[in-house]
Scaffold this active site. Sequence first.
Site, PDB file in Angstrom:
ATOM      1  CE  LYS A 121      -1.701   1.789   3.601  1.00 43.40           C
ATOM      2  NZ  LYS A 121      -2.277   2.136   4.860  1.00 43.40           N
ATOM      3  CG  ASP A 139      -6.843   3.961   2.720  1.00 40.92           C
ATOM      4  OD1 ASP A 139      -7.843   3.736   1.992  1.00 40.92           O
ATOM      5  OD2 ASP A 139      -6.664   5.042   3.287  1.00 40.92           O
TER       6      ASP A 139
END
Length: 218
Positions: A121, A139
Amino acid sequence: MTTAQRYKGVVAWFKKNVPAPQSELHYTNPYQLLVSVILSAQCTDKRVNVVTPALFAAFPTPAKMADASPAAIFEYIQSISYPNNKAKNLYGMATMLVNEFDAQLPHSIEDLQRLPGVGQKTANVVASILYNQPVIAVDTHVFRVAHRLGLVTKAANTPTKTEAELEKNIAPEWRAVAHHWLILHGRYICTARKPLCKQCGLTKWCKTMENGELRIES
Ligand code: SF4
């Protein structure tokens, strides 16, 4: 409504109403962005922005941070979540940047992920913001909004699967921007506990509304 129609409506709405979304983290160079994104894991951008001015003043470059110690870095970030781990990761990240990348941020997602504290991420966020790479960092906000809107299927039950479905349906040139669209929408409108559906411009294309699964008053 087909998935293609839903994407078309959602993307068109965001293009018109949020034409130039930006990260809410405060940074002035790639190194500062990477530090801020590492600190933002499980923490709000607002809280990160409170501590980074003093942190960047103390350690203005990867070399300065690598010359310090995790304990010294900890002093500046103790109000952030998981300060011990993050201090170790920042020190390790800076040390690897200096030793292996000439103190510059690498461009490839694979190399970014080799840095301590940088998972998929974080690497995607940095690569999409700095280098406009066609990836969508997923996220908690992106995950929730993508599912509520019906942009992804129930089978996309992990961030990686959600990313894959989003990237399959969003054109490469819009992926970096789409990350910000979905994060900001999740942060301010489609919030986890009390989504503001009455203020949401996407009700027409929202699968959750279509199914009558969520009727929370704003
Ligand atoms: S209509 Fe409600 S559930 Fe759907 S995206 Fe908007 S805020 Fe979220």
